[in-house]
Design an enzyme around this catalytic site. Structure first.
Site, PDB file in Angstrom:
ATOM      1  CB  ALA B 241     -25.531 -33.614   6.982  1.00 38.26           C
ATOM      2  CG  HIS B 242     -22.403 -36.829   9.013  1.00 34.76           C
ATOM      3  ND1 HIS B 242     -22.876 -38.038   9.416  1.00 34.76           N
ATOM      4  CD2 HIS B 242     -22.939 -35.917   9.862  1.00 34.76           C
ATOM      5  CE1 HIS B 242     -23.638 -37.882  10.479  1.00 34.76           C
ATOM      6  NE2 HIS B 242     -23.706 -36.607  10.775  1.00 34.76           N
ATOM      7  CG  ASN B 243     -21.798 -41.002   6.524  1.00 34.34           C
ATOM      8  OD1 ASN B 243     -21.321 -40.282   7.411  1.00 34.34           O
ATOM      9  ND2 ASN B 243     -21.217 -42.105   6.131  1.00 34.34           N
TER      10      ASN B 243
END
Lengths: 347, 347, 347
Positions: B241-243
């Site tokens: 997922a993001h980051n």
């Protein structure tokens, strides 16, 4: 994709009552079908719909004699439900295999051979020395690497990717986004903490009548072949690792994962999101409940297992029931402890 | 892809005994290799195969002196098994990097730069202002969005999709269907029950020597970068997922999922189908058993955990053993209760 | 993608202090933003950065009066944080919708209609009789089968595959590799152990403002439609089987799987890697914890459940706590047993 009721009656070996010029291009339910749709009447409690129906045609039993006027064509057949099912199957087959010809631009290496009656969608790619059978449907944006062989009547939907040297049988269906023959996950740890790639030089073999669901991945073998045997059916988003063998007519639900070198028997059923560790062997007709984690080989045929880690299905159910009430069990133990504290010392 | 035994002997620094014109184009096992294949002899119990072998060539130890006639070329090397492994690696590298040139049609924006010795398959797409290094292999139907940079010696197999602004290092391998830089899953709940999209404006950075398995997805950061560090190896169908940040040389098995903003340490091992919640941090060298669910940060290096929710691996094994026998435990408590009921009142 | 600070001030309804010719092409943090970047100042403890900042521009509150000299443009707005968020949203929208025109080669059947202001990337495919709205962005290598309809302002990223007859609403976003309308997993067992394909003749309907994550798969219905209702948001690598209905504004995290014919209510939240069996119905506002397995319908709104099989969230937490300490519980039972053995016989 429009048929006259006469054509349909002919195909089903039925007897037509009514206007044989009526055109059908869809299917419907008896309570709601309209003029261009065909439906069927099998369950007596729906008889009133036969008289009110606006359908183009209704499949009815040979013995059926209407008690009132009907506004629709009747096609009399031995078993209306079976005939309807057959109609659906023929219609589906027709839809799947109706595409023919080569859309432009598409890419085919000059050394590749493609059989008769094929469809090759725009932006599809066929590599060197490929041998592709008759009546194969290759949808747009499919990639077929070098030296791939594909049998007759196989359908590759949009965006399927097949790596070099893989073999696909007859009558297979690969849904969109399937990847066949990607490198197996093999990395040898080095003393400095890094990993070195273990060359993956094998391929994937799909035998005849294998179906693979959308975005499922089947890795090539390290050496030799990852094999999916005749008639196996795999759902979407499944992971099949290098050197796995999946038995004949085995059915695997979505998002299951099978680790490297494991062998699944014939006629087995594997639930959704199941995980199977590497290097184990499961006997024929094994049934594995959804979300189970299988960590050991199974020698005996026909066992049903469940849980992570998985064990006997019924035993697991019993343990699950108790798990739900664990706080109650703890309370009972506490009460026992209290009672015993109040007992006079015994020594 | 055919080599003479002389070329192979030269490459391995070996001494050739026999006909140096023999051509090799495949590898085999000593018990079954045929005329165009090379194999190796290291384990003394296989010696008889050296004399009966129909292989094109056999790698043998420098010290090996045949006791009988041989029908095959021998290549004498210091360590036949290591030499064979080296041969496999070289062969694999050769296969992977042998494609060169631009197939047509393919798309490249005029502002994009591509280095030397590249392969660009048909229907591949390179967007605006991309900078692509030397010896990069871009298979058919790959998509590279605007402003992407890619280092040297990186391989993108068929159908890889890289969103705008992402950065891919040197020596990376992305298997078919990989998606890099898709929008992170960010939606802000509104008072009327709907959700508003949170703009995802960051990118993904893959450092050098990162391998990504087929159909794995790595989302871009909301702001900043999702980072996969040097030497990390990800299997198929993984969700990042993001980051998220994944440490150096960390290995992740298929179908694992890592939620937003979590940080995985270096040299860690994450099993198949593991789930990791968002916003946690795991220390270096953490080992997570397959199907585990990790819901808390881990500060201490080198822990092994298992279960959903995950805790100490050995402790979890013990609890699992008891779980399997919970009905038995309940029976023991029932027996105790019965015994106590039969006791005289204590107050 | 460069704006003058004057343009930005105009868009945000702000008042500009400084050189209105300054150009901005990126966003930054107040402590590190440079000359081409814009940032914001809302939290008083960051005030010193306003004076030292090298940013191109800073959004500040209308009431803000600098106490020292500033080297940067100030844009005065009612709420700097909200204005910054709006700026991000506008910038994101601009990035997403800025592509316009038709790249070559791309494929469009002559019977397909595409609205105004569309983008169609190279190697994209639009089949027969498709109806595609205005301002639709079709990235490279997208496949749109025959008779598909797509509403206005929908974005299909690279490599999305949509099967024939599916319907996509307005304002939808489908990330790379999404598959819509693949055949449902339906096979009827035959007496000889093989399986016969059950024709899948339905479609998929995505209502307005539905977002679908990368490599997620949504199967078509057997007959009728698989439906994803208005405003639902699905993450990456999710499996949605045939004839499923997902309610309005329901959010589903990555790698979850929903089996055939199940109905999920409105405004529900489904965690990552959750599995839901077929033919069940879940009430509105159900919350399902990550990795749960849901095997029964839920009638009551707003329940939170967890576990595999799933039950009440809090109850599950309690059971999990005890599970972790099962060896301790066994010990306590053993101690009780020992104590009782030492008791005098009671009969």
């Amino acid at each position: 994709m429009e048929f006259s009721v006469e054509q349909i009656a002919l195909m089903l070996g039925g007897e037509l009552v009514g206007n044989k010029a009526v055109k059908i291009n869809n299917i419907g339910k008896i309570e709601s079908a309209i003029g261009n749709e065909i439906t069927f009447f099998a369950n007596p409690k729906y008889e009133s719909f036969v008289y009110s129906s606006q359908a183009g045609a209704i499949l009815v039993a040979k013995s059926f004699e209407p008690k009132h006027a009907v506004n629709t064509v009747l096609i009399k057949v031995v078993d209306p439900y079976l005939a309807f099912t057959k109609l659906l199957e023929e219609y589906h087959k027709f839809l799947v295999f109706s595409k023919v010809g080569i859309e432009s631009p598409s890419y085919q290496d000059e050394t590749a051979q493609v059989g008769q009656n094929s469809y090759r969608g725009a932006f599809s790619y066929i590599g060197k020395a490929c041998k592709i059978g008759n009546n194969v449907k290759i949808y747009p944006q499919v990639y077929i690497g070098d030296n791939v062989t594909i049998g007759d009547n196989t359908v590759l939907y949009a965006g399927v990717k097949i790596y070099a040297n893989c073999q696909i049988g007859n009558g297979c269906t690969l849904q969109a986004g399937v990847v066949i023959g990607s490198d197996g996950f093999g990395f040898a740890p080095q003393t400095d903490g890094t990993y070195k790639t273990i060359p993956q030089l094998g391929n994937v073999i799909l035998e005849d009548n294998v179906d693979i669901g959308a975005n499922t991945v089947i890795d090539c073998a390290t050496i030799g072949s990852t094999i999916i045997k005749k008639g196996a059916k795999l759902d979407n988003l499944i992971q099949v690792a290098h050197n796995v063998v999946i038995g004949k007519n085995t059915v695997i639900a979505a998002q299951a994962g099978i680790s490297g070198s494991s062998k699944i028997g014939d006629n087995s059923m594997i639930g959704g999101q199941v995980g199977i560790v590497g290097h184990i062997e499961l006997a024929n007709k094994t049934k594995i409940g959804a979300q189970s984690g299988v960590s050991k080989s199974i020698d005996k045929e026909g066992l049903a297992i469940q849980g992570s880690p998985a064990f006997d299905y019924k035993q697991n159910l019993k343990s699950q029931v108790i798990f739900k009430k664990l706080p109650e069990l703890v309370k009972r133990v506490e009460e026992l402890e209290e009672k015993l504290i109040n007992l006079p010392a015994t020594k």
